[in-house]
Each structure stands twice: as structure tokens, then as C-alpha cells.
Enzyme design. Structure first.
Site, mmCIF file in Angstrom:
data_model
loop_
_atom_site.group_PDB
_atom_site.id
_atom_site.type_symbol
_atom_site.label_atom_id
_atom_site.label_comp_id
_atom_site.label_asym_id
_atom_site.label_seq_id
_atom_site.Cartn_x
_atom_site.Cartn_y
_atom_site.Cartn_z
ATOM 1 N N HIS A 67 34.680 45.820 47.394
ATOM 2 C CA HIS A 67 34.140 44.522 47.816
ATOM 3 C C HIS A 67 34.994 43.360 47.305
ATOM 4 O O HIS A 67 35.635 43.459 46.267
ATOM 5 C CB HIS A 67 32.661 44.367 47.425
ATOM 6 C CG HIS A 67 32.400 44.135 45.975
ATOM 7 N ND1 HIS A 67 31.343 44.690 45.312
ATOM 8 C CD2 HIS A 67 33.045 43.388 45.033
ATOM 9 C CE1 HIS A 67 31.356 44.292 44.057
ATOM 10 N NE2 HIS A 67 32.373 43.514 43.863
ATOM 11 N N GLU A 73 29.997 43.575 50.568
ATOM 12 C CA GLU A 73 29.976 45.006 50.315
ATOM 13 C C GLU A 73 30.559 45.750 51.524
ATOM 14 O O GLU A 73 30.690 45.173 52.605
ATOM 15 C CB GLU A 73 28.526 45.455 50.061
ATOM 16 C CG GLU A 73 27.870 44.788 48.857
ATOM 17 C CD GLU A 73 28.400 45.261 47.496
ATOM 18 O OE1 GLU A 73 29.527 45.800 47.429
ATOM 19 O OE2 GLU A 73 27.690 45.066 46.491
ATOM 20 N N ASP A 95 34.035 49.451 44.657
ATOM 21 C CA ASP A 95 33.759 49.905 46.025
ATOM 22 C C ASP A 95 34.564 49.118 47.065
ATOM 23 O O ASP A 95 34.316 49.246 48.258
ATOM 24 C CB ASP A 95 32.252 49.818 46.323
ATOM 25 C CG ASP A 95 31.721 48.380 46.283
ATOM 26 O OD1 ASP A 95 32.509 47.444 46.003
ATOM 27 O OD2 ASP A 95 30.517 48.195 46.535
ATOM 28 N N ASP A 150 30.441 33.255 45.157
ATOM 29 C CA ASP A 150 29.127 33.832 45.383
ATOM 30 C C ASP A 150 28.135 33.428 44.288
ATOM 31 O O ASP A 150 28.514 32.830 43.276
ATOM 32 C CB ASP A 150 29.226 35.371 45.472
ATOM 33 C CG ASP A 150 30.155 35.962 44.410
ATOM 34 O OD1 ASP A 150 30.429 35.274 43.396
ATOM 35 O OD2 ASP A 150 30.614 37.091 44.588
#
Ligand code: PGA
Length: 257
Positions: A135, A140, A133, A64
Site C-alpha cells: 500500500h 490497500e 502489502d 492520510d
């Protein structure tokens, strides 16, 4: 089932992950390595650097990149990878691909990146961290399990988690270009690493919870070839930790990664 390897600390995980990466790359017809940024992969990179392998022929793909950071910004993932991976491990910077997070041409950045991966013959082995979280990459919660490389909006949790790298929390970009969950799933082998208690809930959900877009890391359950390296703290919420230890201790010798 993914192979779950519970080790004492990040250094021990880094040693084992380094073995697995080098073994995979040396056997591959086209050595393509999916690399990650963040704190988690650093012990693996250090262990690989210490082995002094010639990696100049390896083609690497980042997971990313932030959108909109000026070229050369020290926290752009291109710059981070140059610093933490390319130089210490002797990769050829021209063979290190990072999604294009510049504003110009952003609409086609995902498609172009997918083409680069396909042209290289796909990714042989992909390193992954996991966010608190759940991810992976910057996919996400809620990301399609079939998603391809595209622009995503970061959660506020992720922005806070990453604020430590920036002068001020406000400087953390709001958008990124990330490989999709479908893209990551196509890598031929996945290595997921996680350390510390802060990752325990995400690891338990990814490894033992339902496969769901709410926990992007749960895609590992759909992949035929995955190794998860965790320290005791990150493993602390795994219901079947004893079985994973037992399976690893009794691993058949022929069953190498
Ligand atoms: P970290 O990030 O390695 O810095 O903990 C992992 C991630 O957000 O994927």
C-alpha cells in the site's frame, strides 16, 4: 523508469531525500510538500531539521488520517505530524493539511481535501512509504489506480503493522481517509522510501512487477518523475539492482532531481 537509489541505511537515504525535497521546494512557485507518517520518513525529517531551513512558508499535505480518533489523540496523524514534523522542522501548523477523519461530514472529507490540494496549486514533491502489502498512503491492494481522496477500510495486515503505536491492537481504527492513487500520481515528483527486509517483496513488486491495483505502489511506474531510496535489505529482491547502482554511479551531473 523511476530512479532507484540503493544506499547503506536509512540515514544515508534521509540525507539524499532531504536534498531532493529542499531543492524541489526552493524552486517551486508554490512550495507544497506531500508528507507521510510512519517510521520510514523520519530520517528524512531529521536530515531536513538539521539543515535549519526556513520552512514556515511551505504548505504541507498529509497522505492520510485515521477515522474516528478523538481530536488530539496522540496517534492521530495530525498529532503525529505536529510532533515529528511541524515542531522539529519549523513548519507553520496552519499550513499543514490533514484529511478530516472525524465522523461528522465524513462523506465529503475526500472531496474537501481534494479541493484544498487543488487550491494550493497541487503538490510539488510527495514523500511516500510503502506497506508490507504494497500500500501507499492507506490505499490497500485493490484500490483503483485512478482513486481520489476517500474513506478506505484498512486491511488486518495494516492494522497489525500499526498496532505497535497503540495500547492494544483492538484500538487501531478500521477506517481511514486517504489520498487516492490518482491524487498521489498528480504530485509533480514522488520520493518513495523503504528500509529493511520486511519491505523487500513490496519494493520488488512495486518497482519491477506489473502495474496493478493489487500492488498500489506500482503506480510509480506510471509517473514520469520518481526517486526510490532503499537500503540494501529493502533492495534485496530487486532483479536489476546492479543496473540501478550502475545508473546512479554514472548519473549525468546535469540530471539532478
Ligand atoms: P512504515 O509504514 O513507514 O511505518 O513502515 C509505511 C506505510 O505503511 O506506508
Amino acid at each position: 523508469m523511476a530512479e532507484i537509489v540503493i544506499v547503506a541505511d536509512a540515514e544515508a537515504a534521509g540525507d539524499l531525500a532531504a536534498d531532493a525535497v529542499l531543492r524541489r521546494l526552493s524552486r517551486a512557485t508554490t512550495p507544497t510538500w506531500g508528507v507521510a507518517t510512519g517510521s520510514t520518513p523520519l530520517s528524512t525529517y531529521r536530515a531536513i531539521a538539521a539543515r535549519d531551513h526556513d520552512l514556515s512558508g511551505v504548505r504541507a499535505f498529509a497522505l492520510d488520517e485515521y477515522v474516528g480518533l478523538p481530536a488530539g489523540h496522540p496517534e492521530s496523524y495530525r498529532a503525529v505530524l505536529d510532533r515529528e514534523l511541524v515542531h522539529p522542522l519549523g513548519l507553520n501548523t496552519e499550513k499543514v493539511h490533514v484529511p478530516d477523519g472525524s465522523h461528522e461530514g465524513l462523506e465529503s472529507a475526500g472531496e474537501r481535501y481534494e479541493r484544498e490540494i487543488a487550491d494550493a496549486g497541487g503538490i510539488e514533491v510527495q514523500i511516500l512509504g510503502i506497506g508490507t502489502d504494497g500500500h501507499v498512503g492507506f490505499n490497500e491492494p485493490g484500490s483503483s489506480l485512478a482513486s481520489r481522496t476517500r474513506v478506505k477500510t484498512l486491511t488486518e495486515q495494516t492494522r497489525q503493522d500499526n498496532a505497535r503505536f497503540f495500547d492494544s491492537p483492538d484500538d487501531v481504527p478500521r477506517h481511514c481517509v486517504t489520498q487516492g492513487l490518482g491524487t498521489i500520481s498528480r504530485a509533480r515528483h514522488l520520493i518513495l522510501l523503504a528500509f529493511g527486509e520486511g519491505k523487500a517483496a513490496a519494493i520488488a513488486a512495486a518497482v519491477e512487477g506489473p502495474v496493478t491495483a493489487a500492488v498500489p505502489g506500482s503506480i510509480i511506474q506510471l509517473h514520469p518523475s520518481v526517486t526510490v531510496f532503499v537500503d540494501e535489505a529493502a533492495a534485496s529482491r530487486l532483479a536489476h539492482a546492479d543496473y540501478y547502482r550502475h545508473a546512479y554511479e554514472n548519473k549525468p551531473r546535469w540530471q539532478v532531481l
